[in-house]
Write a protein that holds these residues in place. Structure first.
Motif, PDB file in Angstrom:
ATOM      1  N   LEU A  97      40.142  42.123 -15.291  1.00 60.03           N
ATOM      2  CA  LEU A  97      38.776  42.002 -14.746  1.00 60.03           C
ATOM      3  C   LEU A  97      38.797  41.563 -13.200  1.00 60.03           C
ATOM      4  CD1 LEU A  97      37.447  40.159 -18.104  1.00 60.03           C
ATOM      5  CD2 LEU A  97      36.810  42.437 -17.163  1.00 60.03           C
ATOM      6  N   HIS A  98      39.700  40.600 -12.882  1.00 62.34           N
ATOM      7  CA  HIS A  98      39.775  39.861 -11.749  1.00 62.34           C
ATOM      8  C   HIS A  98      40.717  40.348 -10.616  1.00 62.34           C
ATOM      9  CE1 HIS A  98      36.422  37.837 -13.296  1.00 62.34           C
ATOM     10  NE2 HIS A  98      37.087  37.492 -14.401  1.00 62.34           N
ATOM     11  N   ILE A  99      41.841  40.605 -10.974  1.00 66.52           N
ATOM     12  CA  ILE A  99      43.090  40.723 -10.079  1.00 66.52           C
ATOM     13  C   ILE A  99      43.097  42.238  -9.807  1.00 66.52           C
ATOM     14  CG2 ILE A  99      45.460  40.719  -9.813  1.00 66.52           C
ATOM     15  CD1 ILE A  99      44.063  37.987 -10.107  1.00 66.52           C
ATOM     16  N   LEU A 100      43.118  43.133 -10.754  1.00 68.27           N
ATOM     17  CA  LEU A 100      43.124  44.521 -10.517  1.00 68.27           C
ATOM     18  C   LEU A 100      42.128  45.118  -9.499  1.00 68.27           C
ATOM     19  CD1 LEU A 100      44.345  47.247 -10.854  1.00 68.27           C
ATOM     20  CD2 LEU A 100      43.058  47.700 -12.893  1.00 68.27           C
ATOM     21  N   PRO A 101      40.741  44.495  -9.585  1.00 68.00           N
ATOM     22  CA  PRO A 101      39.925  44.942  -8.460  1.00 68.00           C
ATOM     23  C   PRO A 101      40.102  44.466  -6.970  1.00 68.00           C
ATOM     24  CG  PRO A 101      38.713  44.265 -10.328  1.00 68.00           C
ATOM     25  CD  PRO A 101      40.214  43.741 -10.612  1.00 68.00           C
ATOM     26  N   LEU A 102      41.053  43.417  -7.051  1.00 72.63           N
ATOM     27  CA  LEU A 102      41.561  42.863  -5.650  1.00 72.63           C
ATOM     28  C   LEU A 102      42.662  43.682  -5.211  1.00 72.63           C
ATOM     29  CD1 LEU A 102      41.093  39.092  -6.357  1.00 72.63           C
ATOM     30  CD2 LEU A 102      39.610  40.487  -5.085  1.00 72.63           C
ATOM     31  N   ILE A 103      43.124  44.493  -5.789  1.00 74.00           N
ATOM     32  CA  ILE A 103      44.480  44.892  -5.297  1.00 74.00           C
ATOM     33  C   ILE A 103      44.327  45.999  -4.213  1.00 74.00           C
ATOM     34  CG2 ILE A 103      46.338  46.515  -5.685  1.00 74.00           C
ATOM     35  CD1 ILE A 103      46.933  43.561  -6.822  1.00 74.00           C
ATOM     36  N   PRO A 104      43.226  46.953  -4.052  1.00 72.84           N
ATOM     37  CA  PRO A 104      42.743  47.819  -3.243  1.00 72.84           C
ATOM     38  C   PRO A 104      42.698  47.046  -1.654  1.00 72.84           C
ATOM     39  CG  PRO A 104      41.772  48.487  -4.905  1.00 72.84           C
ATOM     40  CD  PRO A 104      42.197  47.243  -5.287  1.00 72.84           C
ATOM     41  N   ASP A 105      41.981  45.861  -1.656  1.00 72.37           N
ATOM     42  CA  ASP A 105      41.990  45.160  -0.506  1.00 72.37           C
ATOM     43  C   ASP A 105      43.141  44.614   0.022  1.00 72.37           C
ATOM     44  OD1 ASP A 105      39.027  45.578  -0.376  1.00 72.37           O
ATOM     45  OD2 ASP A 105      38.598  43.730  -1.455  1.00 72.37           O
ATOM     46  N   LEU A 106      43.943  44.139  -0.945  1.00 75.38           N
ATOM     47  CA  LEU A 106      45.472  43.491  -0.607  1.00 75.38           C
ATOM     48  C   LEU A 106      46.167  44.719   0.145  1.00 75.38           C
ATOM     49  CD1 LEU A 106      47.428  41.436  -0.665  1.00 75.38           C
ATOM     50  CD2 LEU A 106      48.070  42.277  -2.743  1.00 75.38           C
ATOM     51  N   LEU A 126      44.811  45.853   3.647  1.00 78.83           N
ATOM     52  CA  LEU A 126      45.088  44.696   4.759  1.00 78.83           C
ATOM     53  C   LEU A 126      46.438  44.947   5.020  1.00 78.83           C
ATOM     54  CD1 LEU A 126      42.760  41.925   3.505  1.00 78.83           C
ATOM     55  CD2 LEU A 126      42.480  43.018   5.531  1.00 78.83           C
ATOM     56  N   ASN A 127      47.250  45.076   4.015  1.00 76.95           N
ATOM     57  CA  ASN A 127      48.768  45.131   4.104  1.00 76.95           C
ATOM     58  C   ASN A 127      49.293  46.509   3.711  1.00 76.95           C
ATOM     59  OD1 ASN A 127      49.367  42.168   4.650  1.00 76.95           O
ATOM     60  ND2 ASN A 127      47.956  42.116   2.929  1.00 76.95           N
ATOM     61  N   PRO A 128      49.135  47.687   4.321  1.00 79.79           N
ATOM     62  CA  PRO A 128      49.603  49.056   3.938  1.00 79.79           C
ATOM     63  C   PRO A 128      50.830  49.200   3.811  1.00 79.79           C
ATOM     64  CG  PRO A 128      48.780  49.166   6.282  1.00 79.79           C
ATOM     65  CD  PRO A 128      48.599  47.691   5.754  1.00 79.79           C
ATOM     66  N   GLY A 129      51.771  48.416   4.169  1.00 86.57           N
ATOM     67  CA  GLY A 129      53.365  48.262   3.870  1.00 86.57           C
ATOM     68  C   GLY A 129      53.630  47.866   2.609  1.00 86.57           C
ATOM     69  N   LEU A 130      52.853  47.434   2.105  1.00 87.94           N
ATOM     70  CA  LEU A 130      53.090  46.543   0.520  1.00 87.94           C
ATOM     71  C   LEU A 130      53.138  47.634  -0.467  1.00 87.94           C
ATOM     72  CD1 LEU A 130      51.049  43.201   0.344  1.00 87.94           C
ATOM     73  CD2 LEU A 130      53.458  43.389   0.888  1.00 87.94           C
ATOM     74  N   GLN A 131      53.984  47.279  -1.438  1.00 87.88           N
ATOM     75  CA  GLN A 131      53.829  48.165  -2.817  1.00 87.88           C
ATOM     76  C   GLN A 131      53.917  46.986  -3.640  1.00 87.88           C
ATOM     77  OE1 GLN A 131      58.016  49.668  -1.960  1.00 87.88           O
ATOM     78  NE2 GLN A 131      57.184  51.472  -2.669  1.00 87.88           N
ATOM     79  N   VAL A 132      52.820  47.113  -4.706  1.00 89.67           N
ATOM     80  CA  VAL A 132      52.497  46.015  -5.881  1.00 89.67           C
ATOM     81  C   VAL A 132      53.002  46.601  -6.906  1.00 89.67           C
ATOM     82  CG1 VAL A 132      50.715  44.936  -6.736  1.00 89.67           C
ATOM     83  CG2 VAL A 132      50.699  44.870  -4.384  1.00 89.67           C
ATOM     84  N   ASP A 133      53.917  45.858  -7.655  1.00 89.36           N
ATOM     85  CA  ASP A 133      53.919  45.971  -9.301  1.00 89.36           C
ATOM     86  C   ASP A 133      53.163  45.022 -10.137  1.00 89.36           C
ATOM     87  OD1 ASP A 133      54.804  46.815 -11.772  1.00 89.36           O
ATOM     88  OD2 ASP A 133      56.848  46.009 -11.385  1.00 89.36           O
ATOM     89  N   LEU A 134      52.032  45.322 -10.790  1.00 89.26           N
ATOM     90  CA  LEU A 134      51.323  44.361 -11.284  1.00 89.26           C
ATOM     91  C   LEU A 134      51.513  44.630 -12.881  1.00 89.26           C
ATOM     92  CD1 LEU A 134      48.919  42.548 -11.385  1.00 89.26           C
ATOM     93  CD2 LEU A 134      47.265  44.216 -11.527  1.00 89.26           C
ATOM     94  N   VAL A 135      51.916  43.392 -13.111  1.00 83.68           N
ATOM     95  CA  VAL A 135      52.472  43.369 -14.802  1.00 83.68           C
ATOM     96  C   VAL A 135      51.275  42.426 -15.645  1.00 83.68           C
ATOM     97  CG1 VAL A 135      54.149  42.319 -16.272  1.00 83.68           C
ATOM     98  CG2 VAL A 135      54.725  43.177 -13.800  1.00 83.68           C
ATOM     99  N   LEU A 136      50.730  43.286 -16.600  1.00 79.89           N
ATOM    100  CA  LEU A 136      49.546  42.455 -17.145  1.00 79.89           C
ATOM    101  C   LEU A 136      50.276  42.360 -18.701  1.00 79.89           C
ATOM    102  CD1 LEU A 136      46.535  44.334 -15.884  1.00 79.89           C
ATOM    103  CD2 LEU A 136      47.363  42.343 -15.111  1.00 79.89           C
ATOM    104  N   SER A 137      50.087  40.975 -19.053  1.00 74.45           N
ATOM    105  CA  SER A 137      50.628  40.670 -20.460  1.00 74.45           C
ATOM    106  C   SER A 137      50.232  39.112 -20.586  1.00 74.45           C
ATOM    107  CB  SER A 137      52.208  40.620 -20.356  1.00 74.45           C
ATOM    108  OG  SER A 137      52.797  40.229 -21.591  1.00 74.45           O
ATOM    109  N   ASP A 138      49.586  39.115 -21.904  1.00 76.43           N
ATOM    110  CA  ASP A 138      49.365  37.761 -22.510  1.00 76.43           C
ATOM    111  C   ASP A 138      50.502  36.986 -22.699  1.00 76.43           C
ATOM    112  OD1 ASP A 138      46.594  37.914 -22.124  1.00 76.43           O
ATOM    113  OD2 ASP A 138      46.256  39.012 -24.138  1.00 76.43           O
ATOM    114  N   PHE A 139      51.646  37.409 -22.766  1.00 73.75           N
ATOM    115  CA  PHE A 139      53.023  36.836 -22.818  1.00 73.75           C
ATOM    116  C   PHE A 139      53.446  36.187 -21.828  1.00 73.75           C
ATOM    117  CE2 PHE A 139      57.594  36.857 -22.700  1.00 73.75           C
ATOM    118  CZ  PHE A 139      57.778  36.052 -23.566  1.00 73.75           C
ATOM    119  N   VAL A 140      53.596  35.001 -21.406  1.00 70.57           N
ATOM    120  CA  VAL A 140      53.967  34.157 -20.454  1.00 70.57           C
ATOM    121  C   VAL A 140      55.362  34.593 -19.902  1.00 70.57           C
ATOM    122  CG1 VAL A 140      54.433  31.978 -19.135  1.00 70.57           C
ATOM    123  CG2 VAL A 140      52.581  32.045 -20.984  1.00 70.57           C
TER     124      VAL A 140
END
Length: 296
Positions: free
Chosen positions: A105-114, A117-131
């Motif tokens: 709901l809140h992090i994925l929508p921000l990734i395009p802006d990140l 702003l930083n086109p050289g970055l690569q993001v690996d987004l791990v979504l899990s309710d497990f800590v």
């Protein structure tokens, strides 16, 4: 041969999966890579690889050595990159973890802006309710709703979100709407985290904070499941408000006991304690610290 060259050859063999592939990756000859590994094993007094005609795999000692040395080499590479790149250019991989519902709901929508702003970055987004264990899972930045109980983490609280108690209109038409927390004992309460006879929900009254034991026939370690159960009319749920988003505007969803709910959950950014934090991690951390409160 110097120790850093030995270490670089070792990591290249591990990550490339063999001596020939490591030689191609590093630009060295295969004999040079083999010589470096042999010198490293002689200096350490242990075999780092199991060698066969078909494969090269790490020994137990080799795996431990890789787990300890890989972060050190990464930090050296990050330090080199930080000094040789412009202050406006960030590159490399950053691994970010977040709870499934909050992340969607809140992090994925921000990734395009990140990334914009930083086109050289690569993001690996791990979504899990497990800590996740940040060190074991190589998490650079964890975004968590609720306390971070990790003594080896640096924690930055960037926002707070209130708790809300909700149910569906169809549930309340069948079972009535509880007017006080005590009346929850007569209702089916859906619990995040697992069924337990000692489950309690926190409330606040004229005499201060108190807890009410609740029970129900559905629990889950997934917030998505509890949300779906509430929408399906199964029972009542207690949520951090950020986990509901559009559901609070749904015509079938009713919030209850608002006068008794003053608790809130912190939204924290956390990263492993270490002497050197890569510039790309600092850049992403600052980005989310500014962007998350604006969404809530």
């Amino acid at each position: 041969m110097d120790r850093f060259a030995e270490l670089s050859a070792f990591i290249a063999v591990v990550e490339a999966g063999g001596f020939s592939a490591a030689a191609r990756r590093t630009g060295e000859s295969q004999p040079a890579v083999s010589k470096a590994i042999a010198a490293l094993e002689k200096r350490l007094g242990v075999a780092l690889f199991n060698r066969s005609t078909r494969s090269v795999t790490l020994t137990d000692q080799g795996q431990r050595y890789y787990d300890r040395t890989k972060p050190l080499v990464d930090e050296i590479d990050d330090a080199d990159s930080e000094l040789t790149s412009s202050t406006q250019t960030m590159s490399g991989l950053i691994r970010i973890s977040a709870a499934s519902t909050f992340g969607r709901l809140h992090i994925l929508p921000l990734i395009p802006d990140l990334l914009s702003l930083n086109p050289g970055l690569q993001v690996d987004l791990v979504l899990s309710d497990f800590v996740r264990d940040m060190v074991e899972d190589r998490i650079d930045l964890a975004i968590r709703v609720g306390p971070v109980e990790d003594p080896d983490a640096v924690v930055w609280r960037v926002a707070r979100t209130p708790l809300v108690c909700v149910g569906s209109r169809r549930y309340f038409e069948k079972h009535g709407i509880p007017k006080t927390p005590a009346e929850l004992s007569d209702h089916n309460c859906l619990m995040y985290g697992g069924l337990s006879e000692s489950a309690k929900w926190p409330f606040t009254g004229p005499d201060g904070r108190f807890s009410i034991p609740v029970r129900g026939n559905l629990s889950s370690n997934s917030v998505e499941t509890i949300r779906a159960g509430v929408l399906a009319g199964v029972g009542i749920g207690l949520f951090a408000k950020v986990s509901l988003a559009d559901e609070l505007r749904h015509p079938d969803v009713i919030t209850i006991l608002d006068d008794f709910l003053n608790d809130a959950r912190d939204i924290n950014l956390a990263w492993p304690k270490r002497r050197f934090v890569p510039a790309r991690v600092r850049r992403a951390t600052d980005f989310f610290a500014a962007a998350i409160p604006q969404r809530l």
